[in-house]
Motif scaffolding. Structure first.
Motif, PDB file in Angstrom:
ATOM      1  N   ASN A   1       0.937  -1.127  -0.007  1.00 40.08           N
ATOM      2  CA  ASN A   1      -0.091  -0.173  -0.146  1.00 40.08           C
ATOM      3  C   ASN A   1       1.051   1.211  -0.124  1.00 40.08           C
ATOM      4  O   ASN A   1       1.842   1.324   0.620  1.00 40.08           O
ATOM      5  N   THR A   2       0.619   2.365  -0.696  1.00 39.12           N
ATOM      6  CA  THR A   2       1.071   3.787  -0.795  1.00 39.12           C
ATOM      7  C   THR A   2       0.167   4.861   0.022  1.00 39.12           C
ATOM      8  O   THR A   2      -1.035   4.642   0.074  1.00 39.12           O
ATOM      9  N   LEU A   3       0.797   5.672   0.514  1.00 37.02           N
ATOM     10  CA  LEU A   3      -0.256   6.593   1.288  1.00 37.02           C
ATOM     11  C   LEU A   3       0.652   8.102   0.941  1.00 37.02           C
ATOM     12  O   LEU A   3       1.750   8.049   1.333  1.00 37.02           O
ATOM     13  N   ASN A   4       0.008   9.026   0.531  1.00 36.66           N
ATOM     14  CA  ASN A   4       0.513  10.340   0.237  1.00 36.66           C
ATOM     15  C   ASN A   4       0.527  11.054   1.597  1.00 36.66           C
ATOM     16  O   ASN A   4      -0.599  11.492   2.048  1.00 36.66           O
ATOM     17  N   PHE A   5       1.625  11.352   2.209  1.00 42.51           N
ATOM     18  CA  PHE A   5       1.557  11.911   3.436  1.00 42.51           C
ATOM     19  C   PHE A   5       1.142  13.647   3.352  1.00 42.51           C
ATOM     20  O   PHE A   5       1.050  14.396   4.223  1.00 42.51           O
ATOM     21  N   ARG A   6       1.177  14.132   2.111  1.00 42.74           N
ATOM     22  CA  ARG A   6       0.747  15.445   1.984  1.00 42.74           C
ATOM     23  C   ARG A   6      -0.596  15.519   2.420  1.00 42.74           C
ATOM     24  O   ARG A   6      -1.134  16.722   2.725  1.00 42.74           O
ATOM     25  N   ASP A   7      -1.554  14.448   2.266  1.00 40.99           N
ATOM     26  CA  ASP A   7      -2.964  14.492   2.774  1.00 40.99           C
ATOM     27  C   ASP A   7      -3.189  14.869   4.334  1.00 40.99           C
ATOM     28  O   ASP A   7      -4.094  15.058   4.596  1.00 40.99           O
ATOM     29  N   PHE A   8      -2.030  14.727   5.118  1.00 37.01           N
ATOM     30  CA  PHE A   8      -2.020  15.072   6.313  1.00 37.01           C
ATOM     31  C   PHE A   8      -1.351  16.393   6.956  1.00 37.01           C
ATOM     32  O   PHE A   8      -1.195  16.361   8.203  1.00 37.01           O
ATOM     33  N   ALA A   9      -1.131  17.251   5.958  1.00 37.85           N
ATOM     34  CA  ALA A   9      -0.591  18.508   6.276  1.00 37.85           C
ATOM     35  C   ALA A   9      -1.630  19.216   6.943  1.00 37.85           C
ATOM     36  O   ALA A   9      -2.798  19.088   6.629  1.00 37.85           O
ATOM     37  N   ASN A  10      -1.100  19.963   7.812  1.00 39.36           N
ATOM     38  CA  ASN A  10      -2.121  20.893   8.635  1.00 39.36           C
ATOM     39  C   ASN A  10      -2.122  22.299   8.384  1.00 39.36           C
ATOM     40  O   ASN A  10      -2.369  23.064   9.123  1.00 39.36           O
ATOM     41  N   ASN A  11      -1.942  22.612   7.105  1.00 44.77           N
ATOM     42  CA  ASN A  11      -2.260  23.899   6.658  1.00 44.77           C
ATOM     43  C   ASN A  11      -2.922  23.852   5.271  1.00 44.77           C
ATOM     44  O   ASN A  11      -3.171  22.929   4.482  1.00 44.77           O
ATOM     45  N   LYS A  12      -3.611  25.022   5.007  1.00 42.58           N
ATOM     46  CA  LYS A  12      -4.508  25.076   3.845  1.00 42.58           C
ATOM     47  C   LYS A  12      -3.676  25.053   2.352  1.00 42.58           C
ATOM     48  O   LYS A  12      -4.329  24.562   1.454  1.00 42.58           O
ATOM     49  N   HIS A  13      -2.479  25.099   2.414  1.00 46.43           N
ATOM     50  CA  HIS A  13      -1.680  24.901   1.303  1.00 46.43           C
ATOM     51  C   HIS A  13      -0.983  23.355   1.197  1.00 46.43           C
ATOM     52  O   HIS A  13      -0.410  23.092   0.022  1.00 46.43           O
ATOM     53  N   ASN A  14      -1.194  22.915   1.979  1.00 42.11           N
ATOM     54  CA  ASN A  14      -0.986  21.295   2.231  1.00 42.11           C
ATOM     55  C   ASN A  14       0.803  21.124   1.763  1.00 42.11           C
ATOM     56  O   ASN A  14       1.186  20.228   1.259  1.00 42.11           O
ATOM     57  N   THR A  15       1.447  22.162   2.686  1.00 40.77           N
ATOM     58  CA  THR A  15       2.954  22.131   2.622  1.00 40.77           C
ATOM     59  C   THR A  15       3.363  21.124   3.648  1.00 40.77           C
ATOM     60  O   THR A  15       2.915  21.133   4.694  1.00 40.77           O
ATOM     61  N   VAL A  16       4.607  20.264   3.364  1.00 38.06           N
ATOM     62  CA  VAL A  16       5.071  19.169   4.202  1.00 38.06           C
ATOM     63  C   VAL A  16       6.479  19.633   4.729  1.00 38.06           C
ATOM     64  O   VAL A  16       6.842  18.968   5.347  1.00 38.06           O
ATOM     65  N   ASP A  17       6.780  20.734   4.071  1.00 36.87           N
ATOM     66  CA  ASP A  17       8.221  21.221   4.667  1.00 36.87           C
ATOM     67  C   ASP A  17       8.502  22.509   4.776  1.00 36.87           C
ATOM     68  O   ASP A  17       7.575  23.251   4.491  1.00 36.87           O
ATOM     69  N   ASP A  18       9.414  22.852   5.624  1.00 39.86           N
ATOM     70  CA  ASP A  18       9.923  24.429   6.014  1.00 39.86           C
ATOM     71  C   ASP A  18      11.246  24.618   6.137  1.00 39.86           C
ATOM     72  O   ASP A  18      12.073  23.521   5.758  1.00 39.86           O
ATOM     73  N   MET A  19      11.393  25.878   6.335  1.00 39.08           N
ATOM     74  CA  MET A  19      12.975  26.131   6.485  1.00 39.08           C
ATOM     75  C   MET A  19      13.583  25.681   7.868  1.00 39.08           C
ATOM     76  O   MET A  19      12.861  25.706   8.647  1.00 39.08           O
ATOM     77  N   PRO A  20      14.823  25.381   7.677  1.00 37.50           N
ATOM     78  CA  PRO A  20      15.268  24.905   8.872  1.00 37.50           C
ATOM     79  C   PRO A  20      15.736  25.953   9.986  1.00 37.50           C
ATOM     80  O   PRO A  20      15.969  27.182   9.740  1.00 37.50           O
ATOM     81  N   TYR A  21      15.402  25.801  11.219  1.00 42.68           N
ATOM     82  CA  TYR A  21      15.633  26.661  12.445  1.00 42.68           C
ATOM     83  C   TYR A  21      17.260  26.776  12.306  1.00 42.68           C
ATOM     84  O   TYR A  21      17.775  25.684  12.289  1.00 42.68           O
ATOM     85  N   GLY A  22      17.859  27.691  12.410  1.00 42.19           N
ATOM     86  CA  GLY A  22      18.980  28.224  12.717  1.00 42.19           C
ATOM     87  C   GLY A  22      19.790  28.339  11.124  1.00 42.19           C
ATOM     88  O   GLY A  22      20.864  28.702  10.917  1.00 42.19           O
ATOM     89  N   GLY A  23      18.844  28.442  10.069  1.00 35.03           N
ATOM     90  CA  GLY A  23      19.301  28.887   8.931  1.00 35.03           C
ATOM     91  C   GLY A  23      20.130  27.592   8.106  1.00 35.03           C
ATOM     92  O   GLY A  23      20.128  26.504   8.610  1.00 35.03           O
ATOM     93  N   GLY A  24      20.230  27.807   6.796  1.00 33.74           N
ATOM     94  CA  GLY A  24      20.962  26.760   6.190  1.00 33.74           C
ATOM     95  C   GLY A  24      20.223  26.593   4.657  1.00 33.74           C
ATOM     96  O   GLY A  24      19.028  26.886   4.771  1.00 33.74           O
ATOM     97  N   GLY A  25      20.879  25.650   3.791  1.00 35.36           N
ATOM     98  CA  GLY A  25      20.166  25.679   2.591  1.00 35.36           C
ATOM     99  C   GLY A  25      19.326  24.214   2.558  1.00 35.36           C
ATOM    100  O   GLY A  25      19.409  23.552   3.572  1.00 35.36           O
ATOM    101  N   GLY A  26      18.267  24.407   1.713  1.00 37.56           N
ATOM    102  CA  GLY A  26      17.412  23.459   1.678  1.00 37.56           C
ATOM    103  C   GLY A  26      16.121  23.424   2.561  1.00 37.56           C
ATOM    104  O   GLY A  26      16.033  24.404   3.334  1.00 37.56           O
ATOM    105  N   MET A  27      15.205  22.511   2.546  1.00 32.70           N
ATOM    106  CA  MET A  27      13.898  22.702   3.266  1.00 32.70           C
ATOM    107  C   MET A  27      13.801  21.354   4.176  1.00 32.70           C
ATOM    108  O   MET A  27      14.521  20.311   3.736  1.00 32.70           O
ATOM    109  N   VAL A  28      13.109  21.475   5.381  1.00 33.57           N
ATOM    110  CA  VAL A  28      13.084  20.059   6.089  1.00 33.57           C
ATOM    111  C   VAL A  28      11.816  19.569   6.073  1.00 33.57           C
ATOM    112  O   VAL A  28      10.859  20.376   6.273  1.00 33.57           O
ATOM    113  N   LEU A  29      11.567  18.194   6.065  1.00 38.47           N
ATOM    114  CA  LEU A  29      10.470  17.452   6.223  1.00 38.47           C
ATOM    115  C   LEU A  29       9.833  18.020   7.573  1.00 38.47           C
ATOM    116  O   LEU A  29      10.382  17.683   8.745  1.00 38.47           O
TER     117      LEU A  29
END
Length: 258
Positions: A34-62
């Motif tokens: 079975n597969t499940l898209n965890f984007r369906d469980f995002a708790n925001n209206k844009h269904n985003t699953v990542d965000d910028m890391p605390y402390g700065g740095g490149g890339g996004m964090v799940l």
């Protein structure tokens, strides 16, 4: 066995899970894939699953929320399906370059479980609370970085499912695979007995089972010495095999020097 894969790209698994050995195992009811898209469980209206890391740095964090929500959804669905029966907790596996190197031994270990949950990430990394409070295992398929955890999850699933009883047409196939006894597998031949002047070794044509097994064992040892000598340190070998390997190794070193 039940296998659930949490991924942002469930469509990637359609061909792999529906074809060849995995597809047949699923059709036989040996494994539920079975597969499940965890984007369906995002708790925001844009269904985003990542965000910028605390402390700065490149890339996004799940983010932690969608992953925890997806795993808890799978567990609740499984609990309802089992009608409240006490079940073994599933192994929740994070596919990650920092994890334990995946081996045949781990595949065999996981094949004894009744439920596996794989988490496939993208982006720079995971919120550390996923590792600390949700995951039971972290696995890596090699010392390199891929775009996401989907391909590694496919690799581990294939290696595990083929070990389940009834999956392979010949149960001996899994027993004699490379790494099953700590060594690389011996060479194989089939018809014709001679092809373009290259002949099948006489031992395999002899019909003498003891001689065939002896030849195969020697070939397995010799191939392991040549290609993956570090495996011999952990292999279960007889005293005679150790002496033979030392002699073979010495011969090769002498040949190289000359």
């Amino acid at each position: 066995m039940r296998i659930d894969v949490l991924t942002l790209f469930p469509e990637m698994f359609a061909g792999v899970f529906g074809s060849s050995i995995l597809g047949k195992a699923h059709d036989k009811g040996i494994v539920s894939l079975n597969t499940l898209n965890f984007r369906d469980f995002a708790n925001n209206k844009h269904n985003t699953v990542d965000d910028m890391p605390y402390g700065g740095g490149g890339g996004m964090v799940l983010k932690a929320e969608p992953i925890f929500g997806a795993v808890e959804h799978v567990l609740e669905r499984q609990r309802r399906a089992e009608d409240g029966e006490e079940a073994r907790k599933p192994r929740v596996i994070l596919m990650c370059p920092q994890g334990r190197p995946f081996t045949q031994e781990i595949a065999r270990e996981l094949s004894e479980e009744s439920h596996l949950i794989f988490i496939c990430g993208h982006y720079e990394g995971y919120d550390e609370r996923i590792r600390e409070h949700l995951v039971t295992d972290e696995l890596s398929v090699g010392d390199y970085v891929l775009t996401g955890g989907e391909l590694p999850a496919m690799v581990v699933t294939d290696a595990v499912v083929r070990l389940l009883p009834g999956v392979l047409g010949n149960e001996q196939s899994a027993v004699t695979d490379s790494f099953s006894d700590g060594l690389l597998e011996y060479p194989h031949y089939t018809r014709p007995a001679e092809f373009r002047g290259w002949k099948v070794p006489d031992a395999l044509l002899s019909g003498h089972h003891a001689e065939i097994e002896k030849w195969r064992r020697r070939q397995s040892l010799e191939r392991t010495l040549a290609r993956r000598p570090e495996l011999l340190d952990r292999a279960e070998l007889t005293k005679e095999e150790r002496i033979w390997l030392d002699s073979l190794h010495a011969q090769r070193e002498n040949s190289a020097e000359n």
